[in-house]
Design a protein around this motif. Structure first.
Motif, PDB file in Angstrom:
ATOM      1  N   GLN A 101       0.824  -1.209   0.000  1.00  0.00           N
ATOM      2  CA  GLN A 101       0.000   0.000   0.000  1.00  0.00           C
ATOM      3  C   GLN A 101       0.859   1.260   0.000  1.00  0.00           C
ATOM      4  O   GLN A 101       0.635   2.181  -0.791  1.00  0.00           O
TER       5      GLN A 101
ATOM      6  N   MET B 259      -4.886   4.067  -3.524  1.00  0.00           N
ATOM      7  CA  MET B 259      -5.186   3.185  -2.408  1.00  0.00           C
ATOM      8  C   MET B 259      -6.106   2.026  -2.771  1.00  0.00           C
ATOM      9  O   MET B 259      -5.807   0.861  -2.518  1.00  0.00           O
TER      10      MET B 259
ATOM     11  N   VAL C 111      -5.847  -2.322  -2.371  1.00  0.00           N
ATOM     12  CA  VAL C 111      -6.747  -3.046  -1.470  1.00  0.00           C
ATOM     13  C   VAL C 111      -7.540  -4.086  -2.248  1.00  0.00           C
ATOM     14  O   VAL C 111      -7.680  -5.244  -1.823  1.00  0.00           O
TER      15      VAL C 111
ATOM     16  N   CYS D 143     -11.582   3.923   1.228  1.00  0.00           N
ATOM     17  CA  CYS D 143     -10.250   4.223   1.748  1.00  0.00           C
ATOM     18  C   CYS D 143     -10.145   5.723   1.976  1.00  0.00           C
ATOM     19  O   CYS D 143     -10.655   6.526   1.192  1.00  0.00           O
TER      20      CYS D 143
ATOM     21  N   LEU E  96      -3.315   1.179   7.133  1.00  0.00           N
ATOM     22  CA  LEU E  96      -2.581   0.900   5.896  1.00  0.00           C
ATOM     23  C   LEU E  96      -1.191   1.529   5.869  1.00  0.00           C
ATOM     24  O   LEU E  96      -0.494   1.445   4.865  1.00  0.00           O
TER      25      LEU E  96
END
Length: 539
Positions: A324, A393, A397, A437, A507
């Motif tokens: 990430q 992001m 994910v 996110c 993250l």
């Protein structure tokens, strides 16, 4: 530097000049004098476009930044994080610790010229505390608020507590901005209908183009505090006439505009473009750890699949923080792998759960999917594409969850649409969501009571709506505690519960980098980008 000049030149024969002077005499008399020859304007590209203008019902940081231009707060935190008076001249705590009396300082005026009164502050606190997570905890202890006179009001509590001072001084999240009573009386289900504050700037509504530009002008009747500026506290001295925020969705366009002197400042520079600016002698590039942030994935507890705790835990195990941070930041100089729910550099840092949070474990995540009898229910991720950090992001994910066996769908939109869509509790088949996110400033993350992602109060809480009474009980205990060591113990227990329930998935942490022209004195290094207490040093 940009100058906006209006200069009257008389290079005409006397007879023509005399007639012209007669023609303009009435105008000059109406103005009282010729306008100033120059106005100083600072032009900035902020981290996101400004659209919403209600700092109580909108938790976006760009709205918070706007609110600091237009509004003011009763209290503020200085550079040492100590609570200082701001609109308040002073406060007094009763001997039994159950009441606080605030007295407003002289010279406070709303932008329409009327005086700020105690009744305005009481109404503002009521509206703000209905939405803010720390304010909601404060309300459980609050017995009532009473206006004593135009400049004085009292807050009474059921038991001794310092939560009001902590809550009213916090610089971010939903900061407690004061507004006129007629605006503060607006239900939280509706946005306020005026932009009227008492802060150092006023919004020029005729020049406001939502999502495109916002223009602020100096409020000439603002009276700064006499103390030197320190953190978010002290004297807010405005040395420019106007501040203009302009939107440039393409980061490279913003960088080129800074290099060509079309703009003066970029609030957050994308990490992959830093080298271009660092090589230019006309630009200052500076990292700010005060404006560092924590990236998180927030899960929707209200519907399948993440109403199932095992599947939330599977999602946590699936994601690798380094993947990430590499996608979002790239350069390890500017990021840190961190499991701490309340920030790795904060007073309540803890490594509990690091074995589950830092390194992705897709195989273990897949085992939990089998244990939970996951039926392939779609996981819809809201993907903001117009803010570089957000844009990076969601795809990472999504990839991690797919690797573990989740059925993932990405729904791409701009950040403003994400901010609206995350309020929906509809099924994913009807516009709802499973994950979004976001990025939270470490200034918020370090406050166990104020950090909205750490609340678990159900329908009245932050988007995702986890309802975990044990977490709320621990937060209430935190609010009643003064001993520093006991506070750390409670915060560590909170982190354990937060990660077990998966209120959010940490993250990683990143540090922000700003850039500005060398003809500006350095802006204040504060947790929030502010436009007071800096000056021009040349053209």
């Amino acid at each position: 530097m940009f100058f906006e000049k209006e200069i009257v030149m008389f290079a005409l024969p006397w007879g023509v000049r005399r007639a012209a002077c007669i023609g303009v005499a009435g105008v000059v008399a109406a103005l009282g004098a010729f306008p100033a020859l120059a106005q100083t304007t600072v032009t900035a590209v902020m981290h996101a476009p400004l659209r919403g203008l209600d700092p109580v019902i909108n938790s976006q940081y760009i709205v918070r930044n706007y609110a600091y231009m237009v509004y003011d707060t009763l209290l503020a935190r200085d550079a040492a994080n100590k609570i200082r008076p701001q609109m308040a001249e002073r406060w007094t705590v009763s001997l039994d610790g159950k009441s606080i009396t605030f007295v407003l300082r002289d010279g406070l005026k709303w932008h329409d010229g009327t005086d700020v009164k105690a009744e305005d502050c009481v109404a503002s606190i009521r509206r703000w505390s209905a939405m803010d997570t720390m304010g909601q905890v404060m309300n459980t202890l609050l017995e009532g608020m009473t206006v004593v006179d135009d400049k004085t009001f009292e807050m009474k509590f059921k038991e001794p507590t310092e939560i009001a001072l902590t809550a009213l001084s916090k610089p971010s999240g939903l900061a407690a901005f004061m507004m006129p009573k007629r605006l503060a009386d607006t239900p939280v289900s509706e946005p306020i209908k005026e932009e009227l504050g008492s802060g150092p700037f006023r919004l020029v509504m005729s020049d406001f183009k939502p999502g495109v530009q916002a223009v602020f002008e100096k409020f000439k009747d603002y009276v700064p505090r006499s103390e030197p500026a320190s953190g978010m506290a002290g004297g807010k001295i405005v040395s420019v006439d106007r501040v203009k925020w302009v939107t440039m969705p393409d980061p490279m366009t913003a960088v080129n505009a800074l290099l060509s002197k079309e703009i003066d400042l970029i609030e957050y520079v994308p990490y992959d473009l830093l080298s271009i600016l660092e090589a230019n002698p006309g630009v200052v590039v500076k990292e700010s750890k005060l404006r560092g942030n924590q990236s998180i994935a927030r899960l929707n507890f209200s519907q399948s699949p993440f109403d199932n705790k095992l599947l939330r835990q599977a999602a946590l195990l699936a994601i690798d923080q380094k993947d990430q941070m590499q996608a979002q930041v790239g350069n390890p100089k500017y990021y840190k792998l961190c499991a701490a729910a309340f920030g790795c550099g904060g007073a309540y840092a803890s490594d509990i759960g690091a074995d589950k949070v830092i390194k992705g474990q897709p195989e273990k995540a897949a085992e939990l999917l089998k244990q939970a009898k996951y039926d392939g229910a779609p996981v819809v991720i809201l993907h903001a594409t117009d803010v570089p950090a957000f844009a990076a992001m969601a795809p990472v994910v999504a990839q991690a969850l797919r690797k573990a066996g989740f059925n993932v769908q990405m729904r791409s939109m701009d950040w403003q649409t994400v901010a609206v869509s995350r309020a929906s509790r509809a099924p994913v088949t009807n516009g709802g969501w499973s994950i979004f996110c976001t990025i939270n400033g470490l200034v918020d993350v370090g406050e166990p009571l104020g950090y909205n992602a750490a609340s678990a109060s159900g329908k009245s809480g932050y988007f995702g709506w986890p309802d975990v009474p044990a977490i709320e009980e621990a937060r209430a205990k935190f609010a009643r505690t003064k001993d520093p060591e006991e506070l750390k113990t409670i915060a560590t227990d909170l982190q354990r519960r937060i990660l077990d329930e998966v209120l959010f998935i940490p993250l990683g942490e990143a540090y922000s980098v700003s850039a500005w022209r060398t003809d500006m004195a350095p802006p204040l290094d504060t947790p929030v980008a502010v436009f007071w207490n800096f000056t021009r040093t040349g053209k």
